[in-house]
Motif scaffolding. Structure first.
Motif, PDB file in Angstrom:
ATOM      1  N   SER A 142      92.252  64.031 -13.535  1.00 21.44           N
ATOM      2  CA  SER A 142      90.936  63.860 -12.420  1.00 21.44           C
ATOM      3  C   SER A 142      90.982  64.538 -11.023  1.00 21.44           C
ATOM      4  O   SER A 142      91.587  64.977 -10.716  1.00 21.44           O
ATOM      5  N   GLU A 143      89.579  64.330 -10.539  1.00 22.85           N
ATOM      6  CA  GLU A 143      90.114  65.380  -9.304  1.00 22.85           C
ATOM      7  C   GLU A 143      88.560  64.667  -8.328  1.00 22.85           C
ATOM      8  O   GLU A 143      87.844  64.200  -8.510  1.00 22.85           O
ATOM      9  N   ARG A 144      88.927  64.830  -6.867  1.00 22.53           N
ATOM     10  CA  ARG A 144      87.920  63.890  -5.831  1.00 22.53           C
ATOM     11  C   ARG A 144      88.171  64.799  -4.982  1.00 22.53           C
ATOM     12  O   ARG A 144      89.092  65.410  -4.709  1.00 22.53           O
ATOM     13  N   GLY A 145      87.410  65.648  -4.545  1.00 16.04           N
ATOM     14  CA  GLY A 145      86.596  66.355  -2.648  1.00 16.04           C
ATOM     15  C   GLY A 145      85.377  65.370  -2.389  1.00 16.04           C
ATOM     16  O   GLY A 145      84.547  65.481  -2.828  1.00 16.04           O
ATOM     17  N   ARG A 146      85.971  65.444  -1.228  1.00 16.92           N
ATOM     18  CA  ARG A 146      85.100  64.465   0.106  1.00 16.92           C
ATOM     19  C   ARG A 146      85.354  65.369   1.412  1.00 16.92           C
ATOM     20  O   ARG A 146      86.320  65.779   1.566  1.00 16.92           O
ATOM     21  N   LEU A 147      84.577  64.977   1.895  1.00 18.29           N
ATOM     22  CA  LEU A 147      84.274  65.421   3.937  1.00 18.29           C
ATOM     23  C   LEU A 147      85.260  64.483   3.896  1.00 18.29           C
ATOM     24  O   LEU A 147      84.873  63.591   4.334  1.00 18.29           O
ATOM     25  N   VAL A 148      85.802  64.628   5.287  1.00 18.15           N
ATOM     26  CA  VAL A 148      86.253  64.433   6.259  1.00 18.15           C
ATOM     27  C   VAL A 148      86.662  64.827   7.664  1.00 18.15           C
ATOM     28  O   VAL A 148      85.901  65.575   7.896  1.00 18.15           O
ATOM     29  N   PRO A 149      86.231  64.098   9.100  1.00 16.81           N
ATOM     30  CA  PRO A 149      85.710  64.553  10.506  1.00 16.81           C
ATOM     31  C   PRO A 149      87.047  65.857  10.159  1.00 16.81           C
ATOM     32  O   PRO A 149      88.755  65.550   9.938  1.00 16.81           O
ATOM     33  N   GLY A 150      86.911  66.631  10.542  1.00 21.27           N
ATOM     34  CA  GLY A 150      88.092  67.782  11.154  1.00 21.27           C
ATOM     35  C   GLY A 150      88.618  67.851  12.347  1.00 21.27           C
ATOM     36  O   GLY A 150      87.791  66.950  13.499  1.00 21.27           O
ATOM     37  N   ASN A 151      89.426  68.660  12.972  1.00 22.19           N
ATOM     38  CA  ASN A 151      90.274  68.494  14.513  1.00 22.19           C
ATOM     39  C   ASN A 151      89.114  69.724  15.449  1.00 22.19           C
ATOM     40  O   ASN A 151      89.094  68.510  16.589  1.00 22.19           O
ATOM     41  N   ASN A 152      88.635  69.774  14.753  1.00 17.92           N
ATOM     42  CA  ASN A 152      87.027  70.810  15.754  1.00 17.92           C
ATOM     43  C   ASN A 152      85.942  70.102  16.012  1.00 17.92           C
ATOM     44  O   ASN A 152      84.962  71.159  16.330  1.00 17.92           O
ATOM     45  N   GLY A 153      85.752  68.831  15.416  1.00 10.75           N
ATOM     46  CA  GLY A 153      84.312  68.384  15.223  1.00 10.75           C
ATOM     47  C   GLY A 153      83.761  68.841  13.865  1.00 10.75           C
ATOM     48  O   GLY A 153      82.563  67.563  13.636  1.00 10.75           O
ATOM     49  N   GLY A 154      83.742  69.523  13.188  1.00  6.57           N
ATOM     50  CA  GLY A 154      83.453  70.284  11.719  1.00  6.57           C
ATOM     51  C   GLY A 154      84.031  68.196  11.141  1.00  6.57           C
ATOM     52  O   GLY A 154      84.866  68.194  11.316  1.00  6.57           O
ATOM     53  N   LEU A 155      83.539  69.235   9.522  1.00  6.71           N
ATOM     54  CA  LEU A 155      83.801  68.240   8.207  1.00  6.71           C
ATOM     55  C   LEU A 155      85.049  70.086   7.566  1.00  6.71           C
ATOM     56  O   LEU A 155      84.326  70.824   7.540  1.00  6.71           O
ATOM     57  N   VAL A 156      85.623  68.606   6.406  1.00  4.24           N
ATOM     58  CA  VAL A 156      86.810  68.960   6.196  1.00  4.24           C
ATOM     59  C   VAL A 156      86.828  68.659   4.859  1.00  4.24           C
ATOM     60  O   VAL A 156      86.806  67.147   4.872  1.00  4.24           O
ATOM     61  N   LEU A 157      87.091  69.458   3.562  1.00  2.00           N
ATOM     62  CA  LEU A 157      86.932  68.572   2.450  1.00  2.00           C
ATOM     63  C   LEU A 157      88.097  68.549   2.335  1.00  2.00           C
ATOM     64  O   LEU A 157      88.546  69.391   2.129  1.00  2.00           O
ATOM     65  N   VAL A 158      88.023  67.834   1.928  1.00  2.00           N
ATOM     66  CA  VAL A 158      89.808  66.925   1.316  1.00  2.00           C
ATOM     67  C   VAL A 158      89.991  67.018  -0.211  1.00  2.00           C
ATOM     68  O   VAL A 158      89.041  66.257  -1.165  1.00  2.00           O
TER      69      VAL A 158
END
Length: 114
Positions: free
Chosen positions: A56-72
């Motif tokens: 099982s796996e999931r990828g979700r977008l979270v706010p990054g340090n530079n103001g953009g989004l990061v897929l975790v």
């Protein structure tokens, strides 16, 4: 980022392979396969093989340090070893790097400060 996700999936699949003949891959199909994607690239997947390997796996977008989004990514797989034990491995990848955890894995050795 897609390369990171693909690489993570390949690593997870490679770690789930049993020890032994490296040229022998088990080719049993997934008995249950669920996969969901959205228009932003977030996803969730789960499958179970005939050998009772569960991934099982999931990828979700979270706010990054530079103001953009990061897929975790967060995931887990488990399989029945040749010794009859169930092995569970969890992993997490994001801005802080890629981390793998499992009671059957050797402990990470801390690196000395530079």
């Amino acid at each position: 980022m897609k390369t990171f996700i693909i690489l993570s999936c390949v690593v997870a699949a490679a770690l789930a392979l049993p020890a032994g003949d490296p040229h022998h891959l088990r080719a049993l199909p997934a008995l249950n396969h669920e996969e969901i994607h959205d228009e932003y690239g977030q996803y969730a997947l789960r499958y179970i093989t005939a050998e009772n390997t569960v991934v099982s796996e999931r990828g979700r977008l979270v706010p990054g340090n530079n103001g953009g989004l990061v897929l975790v990514i967060e995931g887990q797989y488990q399989f029945l070893g040749d010794d009859g034990q169930v092995y569970v491995t969890s992993y997490h990848g994001g801005p802080d790097g890629f981390h793998v955890d499992g009671s059957h894995l050797p402990q990470q050795v801390p690196l000395p400060a530079i």
